[in-house]
Structure formats: C-alpha cells, structure tokens
Design a protein around this motif. Structure first.
Motif, PDB file in Angstrom:
ATOM      1  N   HIS A 155       6.066 -15.065   6.252  1.00 32.73           N
ATOM      2  CA  HIS A 155       6.110 -14.842   4.938  1.00 32.73           C
ATOM      3  C   HIS A 155       7.709 -15.488   4.323  1.00 32.73           C
ATOM      4  O   HIS A 155       8.558 -15.183   5.383  1.00 32.73           O
ATOM      5  CB  HIS A 155       5.955 -13.555   4.354  1.00 32.73           C
ATOM      6  N   SER A 156       7.740 -15.781   3.534  1.00 33.62           N
ATOM      7  CA  SER A 156       8.873 -16.155   2.774  1.00 33.62           C
ATOM      8  C   SER A 156       9.646 -15.230   1.970  1.00 33.62           C
ATOM      9  O   SER A 156       8.960 -14.550   1.265  1.00 33.62           O
ATOM     10  CB  SER A 156       8.783 -17.334   1.920  1.00 33.62           C
ATOM     11  N   PRO A 190       4.413 -21.273   0.081  1.00 31.54           N
ATOM     12  CA  PRO A 190       3.522 -21.069   0.991  1.00 31.54           C
ATOM     13  C   PRO A 190       2.896 -22.595   1.521  1.00 31.54           C
ATOM     14  O   PRO A 190       2.697 -23.494   0.499  1.00 31.54           O
ATOM     15  CB  PRO A 190       2.030 -20.124   0.088  1.00 31.54           C
ATOM     16  N   ILE A 222       3.896 -20.983   6.446  1.00 29.22           N
ATOM     17  CA  ILE A 222       4.171 -20.144   5.617  1.00 29.22           C
ATOM     18  C   ILE A 222       2.884 -19.577   4.760  1.00 29.22           C
ATOM     19  O   ILE A 222       1.799 -20.304   4.184  1.00 29.22           O
ATOM     20  CB  ILE A 222       5.051 -20.340   4.548  1.00 29.22           C
ATOM     21  N   PRO A 246       0.855 -16.783   2.082  1.00 27.51           N
ATOM     22  CA  PRO A 246       1.156 -16.358   0.693  1.00 27.51           C
ATOM     23  C   PRO A 246       1.611 -14.822   0.975  1.00 27.51           C
ATOM     24  O   PRO A 246       1.347 -13.933   1.770  1.00 27.51           O
ATOM     25  CB  PRO A 246       0.026 -16.602  -0.300  1.00 27.51           C
TER      26      PRO A 246
END
Length: 146
Positions: free
Chosen positions: A63-64, A119, A144, A146
């Motif tokens: 995840h970011s 994402p 990536i 969401p």
C-alpha cells in the motif's frame, strides 16, 4: 493577492498527501500514461563487473505510502557514483524520476522511507555507474494495491 492564495494551496496540498514528509514518486497523470511499446530490456547473462542494483521488495500486498529500497554493489575495487543514478518510469513516453529520488541516493543504494504512488502496476528501471565507468541496470515492477 497571489501571496494570500499560495499559503492556502500549500496547506491544502499537504493535507491531501499522505503526510508532509511523503515523496510522490509517480503522479496520477503519469500513472495513466500507456505502457511501453515493444520489448523491455532484461538482465544480461554472464560474468560482469558492472555494478549490481538489487530491488528490496517491500512485501506482498503493498500500500502507499511505502518504503522504497534498492541496494547497490560494485566490484573490482570500483565505487558507486551516486551522481550517476537515474530512475525511469517505463511508459510511453518514459518519465524521468531522477530528480524525485536524488535526495535519497547514496553510494550504498536508495532508501525512500515514505514513497507515494497511486494504486497500479509500475515498471521502473534504475541505472547506476561506477568509478570505472561501467553501467549497471535493473528493472522491477511495483504493484500498489488500493
């Protein structure tokens, strides 16, 4: 009049990002660019003395923001030239990310503790040169969720 608007813009952009210290590696607009056309170069085989670039995967479901790490290794007494490091987001057209990573580049590698990406799936290429002029390259994919 511009001076009154600018501080509000800065406060708004910081509130919308993951944090004040997070570095946006790829923007939403760049993420929407079409994938690269044609073949993408892969690792070369054989014994080489060129510098090695190793991507350190951050985990399975990423995840970011995330911690982006790469390690550099040189051979034959040569030293990595941190000024030579380049990062490219492979798209059509390619996006040069070098200026965004420069503050995090050292001779040992790249360590970006808070890296923001939308994402998606991103193919990145890193090029590095050693003190003997040999070039090492690595390509990797960041996924990536969401």
């Amino acid at each position: 009049m511009m001076k009154r608007i600018w501080p509000i813009f800065v406060a708004t952009s910081l509130a919308m990002s993951g944090g004040a210290n997070a570095t946006k590696l790829i923007t939403e607009a760049e993420a929407q660019l079409p994938p690269p056309k044609g073949a993408v170069a892969t690792d070369r085989r054989g014994i080489l003395r060129a510098p090695k670039v190793e991507f350190v995967p951050p985990g399975d479901a990423v995840h970011s923001p995330l911690r982006l790490q790469l390690k550099f290794e040189s051979f034959g007494g040569a030293k990595i030239d941190p000024e030579s490091v380049k990062m490219t987001f492979l798209r059509t057209p390619n996006v040069d990310l070098t200026a965004r990573i420069k503050p995090f580049v050292q001779a040992a590698g790249i360590d970006m503790p808070d890296t923001e990406l939308p994402p998606g799936e991103y193919m990145l290429r890193v090029d590095v040169k050693d003190s003997d002029g040999r070039i090492g390259t690595a390509s990797f994919v960041l996924k990536i969720v969401p």
